[in-house]
Scaffold this motif. Structure first.
Motif, mmCIF file in Angstrom:
data_model
loop_
_atom_site.group_PDB
_atom_site.id
_atom_site.type_symbol
_atom_site.label_atom_id
_atom_site.label_comp_id
_atom_site.label_asym_id
_atom_site.label_seq_id
_atom_site.Cartn_x
_atom_site.Cartn_y
_atom_site.Cartn_z
ATOM 1 N N VAL A 81 -8.235 7.434 -15.909
ATOM 2 C CA VAL A 81 -9.233 7.199 -14.855
ATOM 3 C C VAL A 81 -9.694 8.516 -14.222
ATOM 4 O O VAL A 81 -10.846 8.636 -13.799
ATOM 5 C CB VAL A 81 -8.743 6.209 -13.753
ATOM 6 C CG1 VAL A 81 -8.522 4.820 -14.330
ATOM 7 C CG2 VAL A 81 -7.507 6.699 -13.035
ATOM 8 N N VAL A 82 -8.797 9.506 -14.207
ATOM 9 C CA VAL A 82 -9.206 10.814 -13.662
ATOM 10 C C VAL A 82 -10.080 11.550 -14.679
ATOM 11 O O VAL A 82 -11.150 12.068 -14.349
ATOM 12 C CB VAL A 82 -7.974 11.664 -13.274
ATOM 13 C CG1 VAL A 82 -8.408 13.054 -12.824
ATOM 14 C CG2 VAL A 82 -7.177 10.982 -12.161
ATOM 15 N N LEU A 83 -9.621 11.577 -15.944
ATOM 16 C CA LEU A 83 -10.366 12.302 -16.983
ATOM 17 C C LEU A 83 -11.758 11.699 -17.204
ATOM 18 O O LEU A 83 -12.715 12.414 -17.497
ATOM 19 C CB LEU A 83 -9.583 12.284 -18.307
ATOM 20 C CG LEU A 83 -8.303 13.125 -18.329
ATOM 21 C CD1 LEU A 83 -7.513 12.877 -19.616
ATOM 22 C CD2 LEU A 83 -8.634 14.614 -18.197
ATOM 23 N N LEU A 84 -11.878 10.378 -17.061
ATOM 24 C CA LEU A 84 -13.180 9.724 -17.253
ATOM 25 C C LEU A 84 -14.062 9.806 -16.014
ATOM 26 O O LEU A 84 -15.175 9.286 -15.999
ATOM 27 C CB LEU A 84 -12.973 8.246 -17.644
ATOM 28 C CG LEU A 84 -12.336 8.005 -19.020
ATOM 29 C CD1 LEU A 84 -11.985 6.529 -19.212
ATOM 30 C CD2 LEU A 84 -13.277 8.465 -20.136
ATOM 31 N N GLY A 85 -13.511 10.416 -14.974
ATOM 32 C CA GLY A 85 -14.309 10.602 -13.755
ATOM 33 C C GLY A 85 -14.444 9.342 -12.913
ATOM 34 O O GLY A 85 -15.335 9.246 -12.071
ATOM 35 N N LEU A 86 -13.561 8.351 -13.138
ATOM 36 C CA LEU A 86 -13.630 7.117 -12.351
ATOM 37 C C LEU A 86 -13.092 7.347 -10.940
ATOM 38 O O LEU A 86 -13.330 6.545 -10.036
ATOM 39 C CB LEU A 86 -12.833 5.998 -13.040
ATOM 40 C CG LEU A 86 -13.273 5.677 -14.475
ATOM 41 C CD1 LEU A 86 -12.389 4.595 -15.072
ATOM 42 C CD2 LEU A 86 -14.729 5.231 -14.494
ATOM 43 N N ILE A 87 -12.345 8.404 -10.775
ATOM 44 C CA ILE A 87 -11.857 8.815 -9.463
ATOM 45 C C ILE A 87 -11.707 10.338 -9.516
ATOM 46 O O ILE A 87 -11.311 10.880 -10.562
ATOM 47 C CB ILE A 87 -10.515 8.110 -9.122
ATOM 48 C CG1 ILE A 87 -10.061 8.431 -7.698
ATOM 49 C CG2 ILE A 87 -9.417 8.453 -10.099
ATOM 50 C CD1 ILE A 87 -8.873 7.595 -7.221
ATOM 51 N N SER A 88 -12.054 11.020 -8.411
ATOM 52 C CA SER A 88 -11.944 12.480 -8.453
ATOM 53 C C SER A 88 -10.475 12.887 -8.325
ATOM 54 O O SER A 88 -9.631 12.089 -7.904
ATOM 55 C CB SER A 88 -12.742 13.089 -7.297
ATOM 56 O OG SER A 88 -12.071 12.842 -6.073
ATOM 57 N N GLN A 89 -10.187 14.143 -8.689
ATOM 58 C CA GLN A 89 -8.801 14.614 -8.601
ATOM 59 C C GLN A 89 -8.300 14.563 -7.156
ATOM 60 O O GLN A 89 -7.148 14.194 -6.894
ATOM 61 C CB GLN A 89 -8.702 16.038 -9.146
ATOM 62 C CG GLN A 89 -9.026 16.109 -10.628
ATOM 63 C CD GLN A 89 -9.079 17.533 -11.132
ATOM 64 O OE1 GLN A 89 -8.046 18.118 -11.419
ATOM 65 N NE2 GLN A 89 -10.271 18.077 -11.243
ATOM 66 N N GLU A 90 -9.184 14.911 -6.222
ATOM 67 C CA GLU A 90 -8.784 14.903 -4.805
ATOM 68 C C GLU A 90 -8.490 13.476 -4.344
ATOM 69 O O GLU A 90 -7.502 13.217 -3.665
ATOM 70 C CB GLU A 90 -9.892 15.515 -3.925
ATOM 71 C CG GLU A 90 -10.127 17.000 -4.142
ATOM 72 C CD GLU A 90 -10.879 17.311 -5.443
ATOM 73 O OE1 GLU A 90 -11.525 16.402 -6.018
ATOM 74 O OE2 GLU A 90 -10.798 18.465 -5.906
ATOM 75 N N GLU A 91 -9.380 12.551 -4.748
ATOM 76 C CA GLU A 91 -9.179 11.139 -4.368
ATOM 77 C C GLU A 91 -7.893 10.590 -4.998
ATOM 78 O O GLU A 91 -7.199 9.770 -4.396
ATOM 79 C CB GLU A 91 -10.371 10.289 -4.833
ATOM 80 C CG GLU A 91 -11.619 10.459 -3.991
ATOM 81 C CD GLU A 91 -12.804 9.719 -4.606
ATOM 82 O OE1 GLU A 91 -13.611 9.195 -3.844
ATOM 83 O OE2 GLU A 91 -12.921 9.685 -5.856
ATOM 84 N N ALA A 92 -7.605 11.043 -6.208
ATOM 85 C CA ALA A 92 -6.396 10.560 -6.899
ATOM 86 C C ALA A 92 -5.148 10.932 -6.111
ATOM 87 O O ALA A 92 -4.229 10.126 -5.955
ATOM 88 C CB ALA A 92 -6.341 11.137 -8.311
ATOM 89 N N VAL A 93 -5.122 12.167 -5.612
ATOM 90 C CA VAL A 93 -3.954 12.612 -4.824
ATOM 91 C C VAL A 93 -3.854 11.789 -3.542
ATOM 92 O O VAL A 93 -2.771 11.340 -3.146
ATOM 93 C CB VAL A 93 -4.054 14.117 -4.501
ATOM 94 C CG1 VAL A 93 -2.936 14.540 -3.557
ATOM 95 C CG2 VAL A 93 -4.004 14.941 -5.785
ATOM 96 N N LEU A 94 -5.012 11.534 -2.922
ATOM 97 C CA LEU A 94 -5.013 10.768 -1.671
ATOM 98 C C LEU A 94 -4.677 9.294 -1.907
ATOM 99 O O LEU A 94 -4.190 8.606 -1.004
ATOM 100 C CB LEU A 94 -6.385 10.873 -0.985
ATOM 101 C CG LEU A 94 -6.725 12.256 -0.416
ATOM 102 C CD1 LEU A 94 -8.171 12.278 0.098
ATOM 103 C CD2 LEU A 94 -5.764 12.627 0.708
ATOM 104 N N ALA A 95 -4.943 8.801 -3.130
ATOM 105 C CA ALA A 95 -4.687 7.386 -3.422
ATOM 106 C C ALA A 95 -3.190 7.077 -3.503
ATOM 107 O O ALA A 95 -2.776 5.929 -3.367
ATOM 108 C CB ALA A 95 -5.361 7.002 -4.740
ATOM 109 N N VAL A 96 -2.387 8.111 -3.763
ATOM 110 C CA VAL A 96 -0.938 7.889 -3.899
ATOM 111 C C VAL A 96 -0.332 7.640 -2.514
ATOM 112 O O VAL A 96 -0.540 8.424 -1.594
ATOM 113 C CB VAL A 96 -0.252 9.101 -4.577
ATOM 114 C CG1 VAL A 96 1.256 8.886 -4.649
ATOM 115 C CG2 VAL A 96 -0.820 9.310 -5.971
ATOM 116 N N ASP A 97 0.382 6.537 -2.396
ATOM 117 C CA ASP A 97 1.021 6.186 -1.126
ATOM 118 C C ASP A 97 2.388 6.881 -1.081
ATOM 119 O O ASP A 97 3.418 6.294 -1.440
ATOM 120 C CB ASP A 97 1.164 4.654 -1.043
ATOM 121 C CG ASP A 97 1.493 4.205 0.364
ATOM 122 O OD1 ASP A 97 2.036 5.010 1.123
ATOM 123 O OD2 ASP A 97 1.202 3.047 0.689
#
Lengths: 146, 421
Positions: free
Chosen positions: B35-51
């Motif tokens: 999902v990160v490599l395909l650009g479905l979520i940005s790298q910054e958003e991915a880090v923030l998505a982790v609880d």
């Protein structure tokens, strides 16, 4: 005095076959004093049967599952009954883990490394897919400490 | 397009986890990478998505549980319960399942089952009775006990972290139905299996050969392990008032234990189930991608339309839908994906009761099938190694009625909460 070469440490061994019962495997293991290689019907190396593997197969499963077993103070009534029944099973029935073996010509240092990391009492030496013998941890220890 | 891709990847990941041919952590890691490599979520958003607090809470508790296990506390508890039954079927079932439910309220269910089931099989072997009813009842008790607290089951940990609802909130709102559901489900299991739990009279005396103190560590080890765990639980009760995250409480308890017990640090940190934590990380990123692309808004709208905005319908839909889904697929990804949905519905007038509906459904549903919860499979594996197979169908015979009964209790409780809210 010359240092012993790995070839001097390799003991010939009759491998276990899929049709051997666990009782027969236990007798052979006791006689050899170490883990034994297992081959398929065509004599090709398949796995190593260690003392721990055999014990796990013979005792009731919960004993090896227990984190601690110090609470078992009396004789488990079904321990020997279970072992007696399990001893009739075949080596082919066991699921044995993949383990490193010594292949072809290798150094004494590599053999020492494999023995240390495998935790086995003996590591098979395999050439062209067939076990040609075993290197016992005790023999390696004896050669190194002499 | 992005939305559809995120949905396909998430549903595909859940299906692969259910099929169980590839380790679930590998699936989640690959899904997150995709999902990160395909650009479905940005790298910054991915880090923030982790609880991260969820991970901290799990890691802290894993260290504390390891410490208590090292001190032999759990074996002592299970053997003491087994001996106290004096071989009486009702007492044996209630004491062993009661201990399991109590432990599961504070421990991960898989850990509880791993600790209790082999000891139970040993007790059953000593009495020469069939361990199956006891083990199935323990699995059911473990899933229901875990439903009672914020820290007992991953769905509750996820919900607690997402909402800020406190340990006491959980105890008050999902504790009572979990206790009642445990009582009803255990009574049912006892009713259908009591005959196979009656030992021969001469076997009962053999219980004396099981020594509860046989594995107990030194007084110092036990005091440190139990003391740190008790302090941590006290911290959970007070975390709302103290303004502390449950993760802070758990990690502080673990740090205190490490300081006082001074265990081998590699072994202590080795007790942390890193595959589980990485599974969570992967899921959070994948659900982040679902959220970022609006897929979860669509689920929310569909639920709102289907229920016509009626609160009772939403409560029932979420509870029973979650129970069914959790009986068939892993309840961790399901709950993670449902959090944004319930968050929106709750804010739009559904109220906090929707969170309790999600909690009850996701936790109780684990008892439905053998694959409904990891603890079920762990128990079945332990039984198989002892020569007793619990097949999918055999588990269903116990699991379906137990789940229906416990969900009936849960539903009644949710309707009561809805009425008074």
């Amino acid at each position: 005095m010359t240092d012993p070469a790995l070839a001097d440490l390799i003991r010939p061994v009759e491998p276990l076959r899929p049709g051997d019962t666990l009782a027969a495997a236990a007798r052979r293991m006791v006689a050899a004093g170490c883990a034994l290689p297992v081959v398929d019907e065509r004599g090709r190396f398949r796995a190593v049967l260690s003392e721990e593997d055999l014990l796990r197969a013979l005792v009731p499963g919960y004993i090896s599952d227990l984190h601690r077993s110090g609470f078992l103070r009396g004789d488990a009534p079904e321990l020997f009954r279970h072992a007696h029944e399990a001893a009739a099973r075949r080596v082919a029935d066991l699921v044995l883990p993949e383990r490193d073996v010594l292949e072809g010509d290798c150094s004494e240092s590599h053999a020492a490394g494999i023995v240390i990391h495998s935790g086995l009492s003996a590591v098979p030496v395999v050439r062209d897919g067939r076990p040609v013998g075993i290197v016992r941890a005790l023999d390696l220890l004896d050669a190194l400490a002499r | 397009m992005e939305e559809a891709l995120a949905v396909v990847l998430f549903v595909g990941a859940i299906a692969l986890v259910a099929i169980d041919r590839i380790h679930r952590t590998i699936i989640a890691a690959c899904g997150a990478a995709l999902v990160v490599l395909l650009g479905l979520i940005s790298q910054e958003e991915a880090v923030l998505a982790v609880d991260w607090p969820v991970l901290g809470l799990l890691a802290g508790m894993m260290i504390l549980v390891w410490g208590a296990d090292q001190a032999g506390v759990f074996t002592w508890l299970a053997i003491t319960a087994g001996r106290a039954s004096r071989g009486h079927p009702v007492a044996l079932m209630l004491l062993l399942t009661g201990a399991t439910a109590g432990l599961s309220a504070f421990l991960d269910n898989v850990t509880t089952v791993l600790l209790i089931v082999p000891v139970t099989i040993a007790v059953a072997a000593t009495l020469e009775i069939d361990p199956t009813p006891l083990v199935v009842a323990e699995v059911v008790a473990s899933n229901l006990g875990g439903a009672a607290t914020l820290i007992g089951d991953p769905p509750n940990i996820i919900i607690g972290s997402a909402t800020g609802l406190s340990f006491v909130d959980f105890l008050v709102n999902v504790g009572p139905p979990a206790l009642l559901a445990y009582g009803v489900a255990t009574a049912y299991l006892l009713l259908v299996s009591r005959r196979s739990l009656v030992p021969e009279r001469d076997r009962v005396a053999r219980l004396r050969m099981l020594d509860p103190r046989g594995d107990l560590g030194s007084r110092r080890e036990v005091v440190i392990a139990v003391g740190c765990s008790a302090l941590t639980v006290l911290g959970f009760f007070l975390h709302g008032a103290l303004g502390l995250e449950p993760a802070t409480v758990a990690l502080s308890g673990a740090a205190l234990y490490l300081l006082l017990a001074r265990p081998d640090i590699d072994r202590a940190l080795g007790a942390i189930e890193w595959p589980t934590l990485f599974f969570f990380v992967g899921l959070f990123v994948m659900v982040g991608a679902l959220e970022a692309n609006g897929a979860l808004d669509r689920v929310t709208d569909a639920l709102r339309d289907a229920t016509g905005g009626n609160q009772v319908a939403q409560v029932l839909g979420i509870a029973w839908g979650s129970a069914l889904a959790s009986g068939l697929v892993d309840n961790i990804p399901f709950t993670t994906a449902m959090v944004p949905v319930v968050d929106e519905l709750a804010a739009a007038g559904g109220g906090t009761v929707l969170w309790w509906a999600l909690s009850i459904g996701a936790c109780y549903g684990g008892n439905l099938t053998l694959i409904g919860a990891s603890a079920n499979l762990v128990a079945a594996g332990a039984m198989e190694r002892s020569g007793q197979r619990i097949s999918f169908l055999r588990f269903l015979r116990f699991g379906v009625p137990a789940t229906l009964l416990s969900m009936a209790v849960g539903t009644a409780w949710l309707l009561l909460l809805t009425a008074v809210s």
